[in-house]
Motif scaffolding. Structure first.
Motif, PDB file in Angstrom:
ATOM      1  N   ASN A 350       0.848  -1.196   0.000  1.00  0.00           N
ATOM      2  CA  ASN A 350       0.000   0.000   0.000  1.00  0.00           C
ATOM      3  C   ASN A 350       0.882   1.245   0.000  1.00  0.00           C
ATOM      4  O   ASN A 350       1.729   1.415   0.881  1.00  0.00           O
ATOM      5  N   TYR A 351       0.715   2.106  -1.028  1.00  0.00           N
ATOM      6  CA  TYR A 351       1.364   3.415  -1.083  1.00  0.00           C
ATOM      7  C   TYR A 351       0.278   4.476  -1.002  1.00  0.00           C
ATOM      8  O   TYR A 351      -0.794   4.320  -1.592  1.00  0.00           O
ATOM      9  N   ALA A 352       0.545   5.565  -0.300  1.00  0.00           N
ATOM     10  CA  ALA A 352      -0.491   6.589  -0.178  1.00  0.00           C
ATOM     11  C   ALA A 352       0.128   7.975   0.057  1.00  0.00           C
ATOM     12  O   ALA A 352       0.556   8.274   1.178  1.00  0.00           O
ATOM     13  N   PRO A 353       0.200   8.815  -0.970  1.00  0.00           N
ATOM     14  CA  PRO A 353       0.513  10.227  -0.718  1.00  0.00           C
ATOM     15  C   PRO A 353      -0.708  10.908  -0.104  1.00  0.00           C
ATOM     16  O   PRO A 353      -1.845  10.573  -0.451  1.00  0.00           O
ATOM     17  N   PHE A 354      -0.495  11.848   0.812  1.00  0.00           N
ATOM     18  CA  PHE A 354      -1.610  12.513   1.483  1.00  0.00           C
ATOM     19  C   PHE A 354      -1.273  13.978   1.718  1.00  0.00           C
ATOM     20  O   PHE A 354      -0.103  14.389   1.708  1.00  0.00           O
ATOM     21  N   ALA A 355      -2.307  14.766   1.914  1.00  0.00           N
ATOM     22  CA  ALA A 355      -2.135  16.195   2.200  1.00  0.00           C
ATOM     23  C   ALA A 355      -3.349  16.686   2.972  1.00  0.00           C
ATOM     24  O   ALA A 355      -4.453  16.143   2.858  1.00  0.00           O
ATOM     25  N   GLU A 356      -3.143  17.716   3.751  1.00  0.00           N
ATOM     26  CA  GLU A 356      -4.214  18.351   4.515  1.00  0.00           C
ATOM     27  C   GLU A 356      -3.952  19.853   4.547  1.00  0.00           C
ATOM     28  O   GLU A 356      -2.823  20.288   4.801  1.00  0.00           O
ATOM     29  N   PHE A 357      -4.996  20.650   4.287  1.00  0.00           N
ATOM     30  CA  PHE A 357      -4.866  22.104   4.212  1.00  0.00           C
ATOM     31  C   PHE A 357      -5.972  22.755   5.029  1.00  0.00           C
ATOM     32  O   PHE A 357      -7.119  22.302   5.021  1.00  0.00           O
ATOM     33  N   SER A 358      -5.633  23.828   5.726  1.00  0.00           N
ATOM     34  CA  SER A 358      -6.620  24.535   6.539  1.00  0.00           C
ATOM     35  C   SER A 358      -6.350  26.032   6.472  1.00  0.00           C
ATOM     36  O   SER A 358      -5.189  26.466   6.534  1.00  0.00           O
ATOM     37  N   ARG A 359      -7.440  26.833   6.343  1.00  0.00           N
ATOM     38  CA  ARG A 359      -7.299  28.275   6.302  1.00  0.00           C
ATOM     39  C   ARG A 359      -8.624  28.936   6.657  1.00  0.00           C
ATOM     40  O   ARG A 359      -9.699  28.345   6.497  1.00  0.00           O
ATOM     41  N   PRO A 360      -8.568  30.165   7.177  1.00  0.00           N
ATOM     42  CA  PRO A 360      -9.809  30.897   7.445  1.00  0.00           C
ATOM     43  C   PRO A 360     -10.525  31.254   6.148  1.00  0.00           C
ATOM     44  O   PRO A 360      -9.902  31.593   5.142  1.00  0.00           O
ATOM     45  N   ILE A 361     -11.851  31.185   6.198  1.00  0.00           N
ATOM     46  CA  ILE A 361     -12.698  31.611   5.085  1.00  0.00           C
ATOM     47  C   ILE A 361     -13.776  32.497   5.697  1.00  0.00           C
ATOM     48  O   ILE A 361     -14.833  32.026   6.114  1.00  0.00           O
ATOM     49  N   GLY A 362     -13.507  33.794   5.795  1.00  0.00           N
ATOM     50  CA  GLY A 362     -14.412  34.702   6.510  1.00  0.00           C
ATOM     51  C   GLY A 362     -14.434  34.343   7.983  1.00  0.00           C
ATOM     52  O   GLY A 362     -13.390  34.241   8.640  1.00  0.00           O
ATOM     53  N   ASP A 363     -15.614  34.096   8.523  1.00  0.00           N
ATOM     54  CA  ASP A 363     -15.754  33.693   9.924  1.00  0.00           C
ATOM     55  C   ASP A 363     -15.598  32.191  10.118  1.00  0.00           C
ATOM     56  O   ASP A 363     -15.671  31.707  11.258  1.00  0.00           O
ATOM     57  N   PHE A 364     -15.380  31.458   9.048  1.00  0.00           N
ATOM     58  CA  PHE A 364     -15.249  30.008   9.111  1.00  0.00           C
ATOM     59  C   PHE A 364     -13.786  29.594   8.993  1.00  0.00           C
ATOM     60  O   PHE A 364     -12.918  30.377   8.616  1.00  0.00           O
ATOM     61  N   ILE A 365     -13.534  28.339   9.308  1.00  0.00           N
ATOM     62  CA  ILE A 365     -12.242  27.703   9.057  1.00  0.00           C
ATOM     63  C   ILE A 365     -12.509  26.493   8.177  1.00  0.00           C
ATOM     64  O   ILE A 365     -13.303  25.610   8.528  1.00  0.00           O
ATOM     65  N   GLY A 366     -11.890  26.462   7.026  1.00  0.00           N
ATOM     66  CA  GLY A 366     -12.072  25.346   6.101  1.00  0.00           C
ATOM     67  C   GLY A 366     -10.881  24.408   6.132  1.00  0.00           C
ATOM     68  O   GLY A 366      -9.726  24.856   6.183  1.00  0.00           O
ATOM     69  N   THR A 367     -11.143  23.119   6.109  1.00  0.00           N
ATOM     70  CA  THR A 367     -10.082  22.110   6.103  1.00  0.00           C
ATOM     71  C   THR A 367     -10.366  21.102   5.002  1.00  0.00           C
ATOM     72  O   THR A 367     -11.484  20.587   4.898  1.00  0.00           O
ATOM     73  N   LEU A 368      -9.359  20.838   4.193  1.00  0.00           N
ATOM     74  CA  LEU A 368      -9.467  19.864   3.110  1.00  0.00           C
ATOM     75  C   LEU A 368      -8.415  18.789   3.305  1.00  0.00           C
ATOM     76  O   LEU A 368      -7.216  19.089   3.395  1.00  0.00           O
ATOM     77  N   GLY A 369      -8.839  17.547   3.400  1.00  0.00           N
ATOM     78  CA  GLY A 369      -7.925  16.417   3.478  1.00  0.00           C
ATOM     79  C   GLY A 369      -8.010  15.581   2.224  1.00  0.00           C
ATOM     80  O   GLY A 369      -9.104  15.336   1.705  1.00  0.00           O
ATOM     81  N   LEU A 370      -6.855  15.135   1.729  1.00  0.00           N
ATOM     82  CA  LEU A 370      -6.792  14.307   0.524  1.00  0.00           C
ATOM     83  C   LEU A 370      -5.805  13.167   0.745  1.00  0.00           C
ATOM     84  O   LEU A 370      -4.725  13.368   1.308  1.00  0.00           O
TER      85      LEU A 370
END
Length: 610
Positions: A350-370
């Motif tokens: 099993n090979y798996a590249p991964f990434a996770e990103f987080s940043r403010p979006i106005g009054d929210f905080i958005g997080t994207l995991g891949l």
């Protein structure tokens, strides 16, 4: 294929959106925490993870009076249902949100499961975790495949073991049915280096185990023995550890050619882990070897080995916090059903590249995991799967946070399901596909001076569920679960604490184009606990109510009460605990037999810390 391309395109668009406003920002170093946070590679504490999260401390483990990890989880995590049989001769099965097989267990952040498990069975034997060597337990519910890959559909359980510090302890415990438990641990620390050694043993004698629904006769567990030991070395930003153990058990079942069959089983395990954390990166390596022998059947064994490596790095660009890395795992399995069946030996990577990103979006905080899962197998289909998860958080001024998440999950078929040859004529299916689906969470969590709380709704939908049918394994079923979870803890006074939790859940499978409730899962799980602290004394009581188990007479509701009292004087601790105070009887059906749940048991524990 078209759906997969659309999913990849959507993930790329979301990724570009995260960087659109911060690509030219100033790069900053982001410190890696000393202990990895379960459920996220960006959060610095479990409270920051946008999901239902739970921490079970060493103190809570001790005061619970629990004898194994499964019981600890059931006591402290709302909605966690454990199919627990009396004693230790048969392994308990832990479920989260109706998922049993599709739960990922980590040990110090490293995936730990058997690659020879079968459909509808647990991937982990919870007897292989000596309770005296656990420091904390972290539980994160919901899809975790974007972070951890395969198996993390219902949730993730991360077992944090002790890393060694100055001092140690001696512990002894007695209870019914010739129960004995002993543990010893010694640690030393000097010039930033910690070293520790530990050993534990469990013994249990004869007790009632199951009832044959045909003859209505009782059958008994005869004996259980467990030994485990290990060592730990650790420094400021690294640790090296090992755990080695063996357990043996004998129990009766209705006989095929005689009135009673005597079953004898043995399990063995070894786990090794190494972690090094730099200023903004970490390296994690692990190796485990799990073996299971059915001794009454000559040449009936299952041997699983896995080597795992993970590297991750963290950076910050402007307001965007990012983590990325690479995961590698090699699994090997050797098994044989009987002297009449051939030995099967297979492996996969099993090979798996991964990434996770987080940043403010106005009054929210958005997080994207891949995470992009790549599985390579001999004599079976290869699989590539993209696992995204998108989360929005809305922090409030009072310290609480709303969260909304949507995550994709999948679970690879086991090596046994792919290549099995016996027993009972079972034949593996090399064309099996991974179980896949989506999980959604909406909730609020927070804490104030009086305690903590969380409240949430969840929905999970899985396709290509693997079942055993006609002596082989097939992708035929659909599964879904949905419900409401709530937890509230209060520090009422300096002496009194109170906890209330409740879960309403529907777990359903599609059969003949109709949705039916999954067998054995309860609809309601309600828990209340109270503790009193005064000087050297601590006392507590736990109430649990379980209702509407599908397939049982009148839902087979039951109400259970556990109590404990603890006294501390200097380095000594004495604890009296009673499990199932009113001896409420409840049963679990399996293979046409009715297994007894744990009966009323009183234990006395002594511990000396040095």
């Amino acid at each position: 294929m078209i759906q997969k391309k659309r999913l990849i395109m959507l993930s790329m668009v979301l990724l570009l959106a995260f960087f659109a406003t911060s690509a030219t920002g100033t790069e900053k170093v982001h410190e890696v925490p000393e202990e990895l946070v379960t459920g996220s590679r960006l959060a610095t504490s479990l409270e920051e993870v946008p999901a239902p999260t739970y921490v079970i401390t060493r103190g809570q483990i001790d005061q619970s009076g629990s004898k194994d990890l499964a019981t600890v989880l059931e006591k402290h995590v709302p909605g966690m249902f454990v199919k627990q049989k009396s004693g230790f001769s048969n392994a308990s099965q832990v479920t989260i949100r109706g998922f049993l097989t599709e739960i990922l267990v980590l040990v110090d952040g490293i995936p730990y499961y058997r690659s020879s498990h079968g459909a509808g069975a647990a991937t982990v034997d919870f007897r292989s975790f000596p309770i005296s060597n656990i420091e904390e337990i972290h539980v994160v519910k919901g899809a975790g495949s974007a972070v951890y890959g395969s198996m993390a559909a219902g949730g993730v359980i991360n077992i944090i073991t002790k890393k060694g510090a100055q001092g140690g302890f001696l512990e002894g415990e007695i209870g019914p049915n010739d129960w004995r438990r002993y543990a010893i641990q010694g640690n030393a620390a000097d010039n930033g280096l910690n070293a520790g050694l530990w050993y534990s043993r469990k013994e249990e004698g004869r007790h009632r185990l199951l009832k044959d629904t045909f003859s209505m006769e009782d059958f008994y567990a005869l004996k259980y023995r467990e030994d485990a030991y290990g060592f730990t070395f650790s420094g400021k930003n690294w640790f090296l550890k090992s755990e080695i153990g063996e357990y043996k058990n004998e129990y009766e079942t209705p006989g095929w050619f005689t009135p009673v069959d005597i079953n004898s089983e043995k399990g063995q395990y070894q786990r090794y882990a190494l972690r090094y954390a730099g200023s903004n990166y970490y390296i994690l390596m692990g190796y485990d070897d799990q073996r299971y022998y059915i001794l009454q059947n000559p040449d009936n064994y299952y041997k699983d080995r896995a080597f795992t490596t993970e590297f991750a790095k963290q950076k910050q660009w402007g307001e965007t916090l990012a983590s990325w890395g690479l995961f590698f795992r090699r699994e090997e399995s050797t098994f044989r059903g009987s002297s009449f069946d051939p030995e099967v030996e297979q492996n996969r990577t099993n090979y798996a590249p991964f990434a996770e990103f987080s940043r403010p979006i106005g009054d929210f905080i958005g997080t994207l995991g891949l995470r992009y899962e790549i599985w390579r197998q001999d004599d079976a289909e290869n699989h590539n799967e993209l696992m995204p998860k998108l989360t929005l958080q809305y922090p409030l001024d009072n310290g609480s946070t709303w969260y909304l998440s949507a995550g994709r999950f999948f679970a690879m078929p086991s090596i046994y399901e792919l290549y099995a040859k016996g027993p009972w004529g079972t034949v593996g299916n090399p064309n099996l596909k991974p179980e896949k689906g989506w999980s959604y969470d909406l909730g609020i969590k927070g804490a104030d001076h009086s305690g903590s709380w969380n409240l949430g709704l969840f929905y999970s939908d899985m396709e290509d569920k693997i079942i055993w049918r006609n002596s082989t394994y097939e992708n035929v079923d659909q599964f879904k679960s949905y419900g409401l979870e709530a937890l509230r803890r209060w520090d009422i006074t300096s002496k009194w604490t109170l906890s209330l939790s409740g879960t309403w859940m529907k777990a359903q499978e599609k059969s003949n184009d109709e949705w039916v409730n999954s067998y054995g899962f309860p609809e309601w799980l309600l828990k209340t606990s109270a503790e009193y602290h005064s000087g050297p004394w601590t006392a507590g009581v736990d109430f649990s109510y379980l209702a509407n188990r599908n397939g049982y007479p009148s839902g087979d509701d039951y109400f259970q009460t556990d109590v404990f009292a603890e006294w501390r004087s200097g380095d000594h601790t004495l604890r009296l605990s009673c499990y199932n105070l009113f001896d409420e009887e409840f049963m679990y059906d399996s293979a046409g037999w009715e297994y007894y749940g744990p009966e009323r048991s009183i234990y006395i524990t002594w511990k000396y810390s040095f």
